[in-house]
Design an enzyme around this catalytic site. Structure first.
Site, PDB file in Angstrom:
ATOM      1  CB  SER A 156      -0.910   0.018   1.236  1.00  0.00           C
ATOM      2  OG  SER A 156      -1.574   1.257   1.374  1.00  0.00           O
ATOM      3  CE1 TYR A 169      -4.032  -1.973   5.106  1.00  0.00           C
ATOM      4  CE2 TYR A 169      -3.262   0.191   4.414  1.00  0.00           C
ATOM      5  CZ  TYR A 169      -3.756  -1.057   4.098  1.00  0.00           C
ATOM      6  OH  TYR A 169      -3.983  -1.408   2.785  1.00  0.00           O
TER       7      TYR A 169
END
Length: 272
Positions: A156, A169
């Site tokens: 990501s 995350y």
């Protein structure tokens, strides 16, 4: 997937070398995972579709078969090593090995990092980092003896730049990038390549309401699942035979943008 013999000039027709290859996509839901399955199927790969949701795996396998290739569906729990091991062993028996692995699995829980619970932190790391290691390790146990293979992990842009509420995350995805680089340099000698894709904002069912984000993207649109599927096909293919240990950013140009200065608007009179 052996690509060491490729010696074409830029003007020649390019065979990306995926027809008939044994590919595994882990996390085959109706967005990025499905796009990776369909992308690989379109270039002739035989795709095994793995998901903890049996219907998601079966739907993706059906989509691949509709494109004219063999495809199978498997229910797997990526947090259970035995489940992953047994499923990979079954696929290897049926197809003679595993040439390509694309791991799309990930999850997020948003909260200020100071308020994150132990359970939230551990769950995010388990689903974004630990399982990537387990799944890649099980694939490597098959690829190393075959002395060929390509692994693609979905990371990501949160691994590359920080954002509020993304503490666990972002840290887990940064770990994925580090894991990818380590696996690449450890296993290149066996003909195995390992890379990652870092998507930006992608128009998925889970983020369908974020239409305002498109205005912040230089390409003036959100990414499509097929943009990530196409990147995965490229990294798995012979066209990327000399690429390993890399993180391919697919974000429409967001990461190339200066966070403070926009010379086209209010910052015309400012400079660094």
């Amino acid at each position: 997937m052996s690509t060491n013999s490729d010696n074409r000039s830029c003007g020649e027709a390019w065979d990306i070398g995926l027809a008939g290859r044994s590919a595994v996509v882990v996390g085959t839901g109706p967005a990025i995972g499905r796009a990776c399955v369909e992308g690989l199927a379109r270039v002739g790969a035989q795709v095994a579709c793995l998901d903890r949701d049996a219907s998601a795996a079966h739907d993706s396998a059906a989509a691949a078969r509709a494109l004219g290739v063999e495809s199978s569906a498997h229910t797997v729990d990526v947090l259970d090593r035995e489940s992953v091991h047994d499923t990979f062993a079954q696929i290897a028996r049926q197809r003679g090995g595993i040439d390509i692995l694309v791991n799309v699995v990930g999850s997020s829980r948003w909260s200020p990092t100071a308020d994150a619970s132990d359970d939230d932190w551990d769950t995010v790391f388990a689903l974004n980092l630990r399982q990537q290691w387990v799944v890649a390790q099980e694939a490597l146990h098959l690829m190393i003896p075959a002395r060929q293979g390509s692994i693609v992990a979905i990371s990501s842009v949160s691994a590359l730049a920080s954002s509020t509420l993304h503490g666990a995350y972002g840290a887990a995805k940064a770990g994925v990038n580090s894991l990818v680089r380590t696996l690449a340099i450890e296993n290149g000698q066996y003909g195995v390549r390992v890379n990652a894709i870092a998507p930006g904002t992608i128009d998925t069912p889970a983020r369908a309401g974020d239409t305002a984000l498109a205005a912040k993207v230089p390409l003036q649109r959100r990414g499509r699942p097929s943009d990530i599927g196409g990147a995965a096909v490229f990294l798995a293919s012979a066209a990327a035979s000399y690429i390993t240990g890399q993180v391919l950013v697919v974000d429409g140009g967001v990461s190339a943008t200066h966070a403070l200065i926009d010379m086209s608007s209010d910052d015309q009179n400012h400079s660094e």
